[in-house]
Write an enzyme that holds these catalytic residues in place. Sequence first.
Site, mmCIF file in Angstrom:
data_model
loop_
_atom_site.group_PDB
_atom_site.id
_atom_site.type_symbol
_atom_site.label_atom_id
_atom_site.label_comp_id
_atom_site.label_asym_id
_atom_site.label_seq_id
_atom_site.Cartn_x
_atom_site.Cartn_y
_atom_site.Cartn_z
ATOM 1 N N ASP A 67 0.806 -1.219 0.000
ATOM 2 C CA ASP A 67 0.000 0.000 0.000
ATOM 3 C C ASP A 67 0.837 1.266 0.000
ATOM 4 O O ASP A 67 2.054 1.222 0.206
ATOM 5 C CB ASP A 67 -0.972 -0.002 1.201
ATOM 6 C CG ASP A 67 -0.334 -0.574 2.467
ATOM 7 O OD1 ASP A 67 0.904 -0.549 2.577
ATOM 8 O OD2 ASP A 67 -1.069 -1.035 3.346
ATOM 9 N N ASN A 136 -7.387 -3.365 14.350
ATOM 10 C CA ASN A 136 -8.772 -3.702 14.000
ATOM 11 C C ASN A 136 -8.853 -4.914 13.064
ATOM 12 O O ASN A 136 -9.898 -5.205 12.511
ATOM 13 C CB ASN A 136 -9.468 -2.497 13.353
ATOM 14 C CG ASN A 136 -8.788 -2.062 12.056
ATOM 15 O OD1 ASN A 136 -7.838 -2.700 11.601
ATOM 16 N ND2 ASN A 136 -9.272 -0.983 11.465
ATOM 17 N N HIS A 138 -7.144 -5.290 10.232
ATOM 18 C CA HIS A 138 -6.943 -5.028 8.796
ATOM 19 C C HIS A 138 -5.648 -5.664 8.284
ATOM 20 O O HIS A 138 -4.709 -5.899 9.039
ATOM 21 C CB HIS A 138 -7.008 -3.516 8.482
ATOM 22 C CG HIS A 138 -5.797 -2.716 8.859
ATOM 23 N ND1 HIS A 138 -5.865 -1.360 9.098
ATOM 24 C CD2 HIS A 138 -4.490 -3.036 9.018
ATOM 25 C CE1 HIS A 138 -4.657 -0.900 9.391
ATOM 26 N NE2 HIS A 138 -3.806 -1.893 9.348
ATOM 27 N N GLU A 143 -9.770 -2.238 5.459
ATOM 28 C CA GLU A 143 -10.382 -2.035 6.765
ATOM 29 C C GLU A 143 -11.595 -2.957 6.937
ATOM 30 O O GLU A 143 -12.074 -3.538 5.959
ATOM 31 C CB GLU A 143 -10.823 -0.558 6.890
ATOM 32 C CG GLU A 143 -9.699 0.442 6.693
ATOM 33 C CD GLU A 143 -8.698 0.488 7.862
ATOM 34 O OE1 GLU A 143 -8.609 -0.480 8.648
ATOM 35 O OE2 GLU A 143 -7.996 1.500 7.979
HETATM 36 C C1 F6R Z 1 1.488 -1.637 6.038
HETATM 37 C C2 F6R Z 1 0.205 -2.315 6.153
HETATM 38 C C3 F6R Z 1 -0.575 -2.327 7.440
HETATM 39 C C4 F6R Z 1 0.269 -2.637 8.657
HETATM 40 C C5 F6R Z 1 -0.566 -2.625 9.911
HETATM 41 C C6 F6R Z 1 0.283 -2.799 11.162
HETATM 42 O O1 F6R Z 1 1.990 -1.770 4.733
HETATM 43 O O2 F6R Z 1 -0.231 -2.839 5.196
HETATM 44 O O3 F6R Z 1 -1.603 -3.276 7.325
HETATM 45 O O4 F6R Z 1 0.876 -3.890 8.502
HETATM 46 O O5 F6R Z 1 -1.250 -1.415 10.020
HETATM 47 O O6 F6R Z 1 1.122 -1.709 11.320
HETATM 48 P P1 F6R Z 1 2.312 -1.736 12.367
HETATM 49 O O7 F6R Z 1 3.277 -2.752 11.905
HETATM 50 O O8 F6R Z 1 2.906 -0.361 12.327
HETATM 51 O O9 F6R Z 1 1.710 -2.091 13.689
#
Ligand code: F6R
Length: 241
Positions: A67, A136, A138, A143
Amino acid sequence: MEIIRVENYEEMSTRSCEIFVKRLKSIEFPVFGLATGSTPMGLYRCLVKKFQAGEISFKYATTFNLDEYIGLPKDHEQSYHYYMNELFFRHIDILKENAHVPNGMAEDLHAECEQYERLIEESGGIDLQILGIGENGHIAFNEPGSPFNGKTAVVNLSESTLKANARFFKNLYEVPTRAISMGIGTIMKAKEIILLASGGTKAVAMKKIIHGEITEDVPASILQKHKHVTIIADEAALSKV
Ligand code: F6R
């Protein structure tokens, strides 16, 4: 689903690094799906170390990031382009044209999404996808409520994600509210998936995705249906499992 329970962040990073290196060495032209955020930083540090020690090369590898925020220039410190360059790409020998991150500054965002999806297909598909998980549930920026068959698309970030990611910005209002994200359908096509999780803030999500029902309200719960998923998570992240 295989679950590898490790003690802490360091061990999570080392274990995932070992698997990554095995695939890098055994697949002729490996295609990796990559994540950003705080979770995979240790994995990238480990891979860079191994490259610098002359143990591995990325010359024949292709990567696709999950992303990118919409509206942040590539050189913005919080853009995922910047993150990947600083933490990984500029330290290794991957060919620039083989390291893909969605362009969140594209004039035609929908065309960018379609092209990204097409590029993944043309590469032969992702051999190993690295995932983190949101509080959450995701994966990428899909989401709760995102369709399980979704493709790469422009998505809105939820309140929970904006709050969680505000720690990287000056304040909550600076966090971009939209992103380009690989879809859950795109992610599920990967031949192998490793989901990493560290820390107690992930404990509720981990319980739901491992033991809960498969529902679009918990995006990562669909991983229960994938045939080759390994979860590498530490004690704190698995404290409710
Ligand atoms: C990042 C992504 C997100 C993160 C998730 C956890 O490319 O796709 O899904 O993996 O938000 O983020 P962290 O690792 O910062 O807790």
